[in-house]
Design a protein around this motif. Structure first.
Motif, PDB file in Angstrom:
ATOM      1  N   TYR A  37      -5.591   7.538 -12.689  1.00 35.71           N
ATOM      2  CA  TYR A  37      -5.093   6.685 -11.612  1.00 35.71           C
ATOM      3  C   TYR A  37      -3.558   6.623 -11.622  1.00 35.71           C
ATOM      4  O   TYR A  37      -2.914   6.704 -10.569  1.00 35.71           O
ATOM      5  CB  TYR A  37      -5.682   5.285 -11.743  1.00 35.71           C
ATOM      6  CG  TYR A  37      -5.185   4.305 -10.708  1.00 35.71           C
ATOM      7  CD1 TYR A  37      -5.183   4.637  -9.351  1.00 35.71           C
ATOM      8  CD2 TYR A  37      -4.721   3.045 -11.072  1.00 35.71           C
ATOM      9  CE1 TYR A  37      -4.724   3.743  -8.391  1.00 35.71           C
ATOM     10  CE2 TYR A  37      -4.265   2.145 -10.124  1.00 35.71           C
ATOM     11  CZ  TYR A  37      -4.261   2.498  -8.788  1.00 35.71           C
ATOM     12  OH  TYR A  37      -3.802   1.620  -7.834  1.00 35.71           O
ATOM     13  N   GLU A  93     -10.012  -5.682  -3.518  1.00 34.11           N
ATOM     14  CA  GLU A  93      -8.708  -5.511  -2.873  1.00 34.11           C
ATOM     15  C   GLU A  93      -7.980  -6.852  -2.775  1.00 34.11           C
ATOM     16  O   GLU A  93      -6.782  -6.959  -3.083  1.00 34.11           O
ATOM     17  CB  GLU A  93      -8.859  -4.901  -1.481  1.00 34.11           C
ATOM     18  CG  GLU A  93      -7.517  -4.691  -0.786  1.00 34.11           C
ATOM     19  CD  GLU A  93      -7.670  -4.298   0.665  1.00 34.11           C
ATOM     20  OE1 GLU A  93      -6.641  -4.308   1.382  1.00 34.11           O
ATOM     21  OE2 GLU A  93      -8.801  -3.997   1.107  1.00 34.11           O
ATOM     22  N   HIS A 103      -7.525   4.691  -3.763  1.00 35.71           N
ATOM     23  CA  HIS A 103      -8.367   3.524  -3.990  1.00 35.71           C
ATOM     24  C   HIS A 103      -9.615   3.884  -4.798  1.00 35.71           C
ATOM     25  O   HIS A 103     -10.068   3.096  -5.633  1.00 35.71           O
ATOM     26  CB  HIS A 103      -8.762   2.902  -2.649  1.00 35.71           C
ATOM     27  CG  HIS A 103      -7.586   2.408  -1.857  1.00 35.71           C
ATOM     28  ND1 HIS A 103      -6.896   3.234  -0.986  1.00 35.71           N
ATOM     29  CD2 HIS A 103      -6.968   1.201  -1.825  1.00 35.71           C
ATOM     30  CE1 HIS A 103      -5.914   2.539  -0.435  1.00 35.71           C
ATOM     31  NE2 HIS A 103      -5.926   1.313  -0.921  1.00 35.71           N
ATOM     32  N   ALA A 127      -5.058  -1.841   1.365  1.00 36.77           N
ATOM     33  CA  ALA A 127      -5.467  -0.722   2.207  1.00 36.77           C
ATOM     34  C   ALA A 127      -4.697  -0.740   3.521  1.00 36.77           C
ATOM     35  O   ALA A 127      -4.318  -1.796   4.034  1.00 36.77           O
ATOM     36  CB  ALA A 127      -6.960  -0.803   2.484  1.00 36.77           C
ATOM     37  N   ASN A 149      -0.781  -2.034 -10.105  1.00 35.80           N
ATOM     38  CA  ASN A 149      -0.546  -2.063  -8.666  1.00 35.80           C
ATOM     39  C   ASN A 149       0.740  -2.798  -8.288  1.00 35.80           C
ATOM     40  O   ASN A 149       1.292  -2.577  -7.209  1.00 35.80           O
ATOM     41  CB  ASN A 149      -1.744  -2.704  -7.951  1.00 35.80           C
ATOM     42  CG  ASN A 149      -2.998  -1.856  -8.081  1.00 35.80           C
ATOM     43  OD1 ASN A 149      -2.930  -0.636  -8.235  1.00 35.80           O
ATOM     44  ND2 ASN A 149      -4.154  -2.501  -8.027  1.00 35.80           N
ATOM     45  N   ALA A 174       0.835  -1.194   0.000  1.00 32.13           N
ATOM     46  CA  ALA A 174       0.000   0.000   0.000  1.00 32.13           C
ATOM     47  C   ALA A 174       0.870   1.245   0.000  1.00 32.13           C
ATOM     48  O   ALA A 174       1.927   1.282   0.619  1.00 32.13           O
ATOM     49  CB  ALA A 174      -0.908   0.012   1.227  1.00 32.13           C
ATOM     50  N   LEU A 180      -7.522  -3.391  -6.374  1.00 33.12           N
ATOM     51  CA  LEU A 180      -7.248  -2.200  -5.575  1.00 33.12           C
ATOM     52  C   LEU A 180      -5.934  -2.402  -4.837  1.00 33.12           C
ATOM     53  O   LEU A 180      -5.602  -3.533  -4.455  1.00 33.12           O
ATOM     54  CB  LEU A 180      -8.372  -1.954  -4.559  1.00 33.12           C
ATOM     55  CG  LEU A 180      -9.791  -1.760  -5.102  1.00 33.12           C
ATOM     56  CD1 LEU A 180     -10.747  -1.473  -3.949  1.00 33.12           C
ATOM     57  CD2 LEU A 180      -9.835  -0.666  -6.130  1.00 33.12           C
ATOM     58  N   TYR A 191      -9.450   3.156   3.333  1.00 36.71           N
ATOM     59  CA  TYR A 191      -9.198   3.459   1.924  1.00 36.71           C
ATOM     60  C   TYR A 191      -9.000   4.966   1.752  1.00 36.71           C
ATOM     61  O   TYR A 191      -9.334   5.765   2.644  1.00 36.71           O
ATOM     62  CB  TYR A 191     -10.355   2.978   1.066  1.00 36.71           C
ATOM     63  CG  TYR A 191     -10.512   1.478   1.037  1.00 36.71           C
ATOM     64  CD1 TYR A 191      -9.544   0.662   0.466  1.00 36.71           C
ATOM     65  CD2 TYR A 191     -11.642   0.872   1.592  1.00 36.71           C
ATOM     66  CE1 TYR A 191      -9.686  -0.715   0.441  1.00 36.71           C
ATOM     67  CE2 TYR A 191     -11.793  -0.507   1.576  1.00 36.71           C
ATOM     68  CZ  TYR A 191     -10.807  -1.299   0.999  1.00 36.71           C
ATOM     69  OH  TYR A 191     -10.953  -2.662   0.985  1.00 36.71           O
ATOM     70  N   ARG A 228     -10.171  -1.510   7.658  1.00 37.78           N
ATOM     71  CA  ARG A 228      -9.548  -1.020   6.436  1.00 37.78           C
ATOM     72  C   ARG A 228      -9.767   0.480   6.318  1.00 37.78           C
ATOM     73  O   ARG A 228     -10.852   0.977   6.602  1.00 37.78           O
ATOM     74  CB  ARG A 228     -10.124  -1.716   5.208  1.00 37.78           C
ATOM     75  CG  ARG A 228      -9.734  -3.170   5.053  1.00 37.78           C
ATOM     76  CD  ARG A 228     -10.437  -3.758   3.843  1.00 37.78           C
ATOM     77  NE  ARG A 228     -10.024  -5.127   3.574  1.00 37.78           N
ATOM     78  CZ  ARG A 228     -10.535  -6.196   4.166  1.00 37.78           C
ATOM     79  NH1 ARG A 228     -11.495  -6.053   5.076  1.00 37.78           N
ATOM     80  NH2 ARG A 228     -10.098  -7.400   3.852  1.00 37.78           N
TER      81      ARG A 228
END
Length: 247
Positions: free
Chosen positions: A235, A31, A53, A39, A80, A2, A36, A49, A47
């Motif tokens: 993103y 996730e 996210h 987190a 990711n 993350a 995603l 976010y 979690r």
């Protein structure tokens, strides 16, 4: 891993879910699937976010519309994991498939237009319905027509007396359409599928409506790809900003 964000508003799974018309469980599943980023967790284990996210989810849902769930998921997982080039290659391959679909559609439409001669009346060379006359009209060998028959493209009946192949009006239509598509470089398997649609539709005229629907689907998918590209770029940009801020 993350990305750690400072002074960033934290979102609960339910907050992220409601904003995208999803369930909180769906968000957690995304996730877990790597769609995603992982987190962060609060002190109590919940979690947390962030806007990152939310952007990832925006990108994924937009990509699904243009590329399908499998490709969209693979793209987000690659991003990711830091494999942006791999993600872009997946996008390129999906665009190439759409281009192939568009070219196939255009070839079919052109072939259908060429089925009917400009001059009204019977096409020359096909009055007797025999293989030789039809082959001469198209400028191909009779062996080619026999090959197309073995591949299931055409289904001429046999004369009960002579045993010779006789091509009726529908057979001649199918042969002309096959000939046009072969000139466009399309494989026999793909042509057989098109001809099956012509026969199931009851002829060329009903197929024209189906082609209109096909054209609409291609256009919708193309625009969805454009929208997906915009969300994916957004993103990527926020990821880059966050990574630089925490470097």
């Amino acid at each position: 891993m993350a990305v750690k964000l400072q002074n960033e508003e934290r979102l609960r799974p339910v907050d992220l879910a409601r904003a995208h018309g999803l369930s909180a469980q769906a968000v957690r599943n995304y996730e877990a699937a790597g769609i995603l980023p992982a987190a962060a967790r609060t002190a109590s284990g919940y979690r947390a976010y962030t806007a990152l996210h939310a952007r990832a989810l925006d990108a994924f849902l937009a990509l699904v519309a243009g590329h399908g769930h499998g490709t969209a998921a693979a793209v987000l997982r690659a991003v990711n994991e830091g494999a942006v080039d791999e993600a872009l290659q997946l996008i390129d391959e999906s665009h190439a498939q759409l281009l192939d679909d568009r070219r196939t559609l255009q070839a079919v439409e052109e072939a259908l237009r060429d089925l009917v001669p400009e001059d009204a009346g019977e096409a020359p060379g096909t009055a007797d319905g025999f293989i030789g006359a039809l082959a001469r009209e198209l400028g191909i060998r009779p062996a080619t027509l026999r090959k197309w028959e073995r591949a299931g493209l055409v289904r001429p009946r046999r004369d009960p007396v002579t045993g010779y192949r006789r091509y009726d009006e529908a057979d001649i239509r199918d042969v002309r359409l096959a000939h046009q598509l072969r000139r466009g470089g399309y494989p026999l398997e793909q042509i057989a599928s098109v001809l099956a649609q012509v026969r199931s539709a009851g002829g060329v005229e009903p197929l024209e409506a189906a082609l209109g629907e096909w054209r609409d689907r291609v256009s919708v998918r193309g625009r969805a790809m454009v929208a997906g590209a915009a969300e994916l770029e957004a993103y990527l940009r926020i990821r880059e900003r966050m990574e630089k801020a925490t470097a």
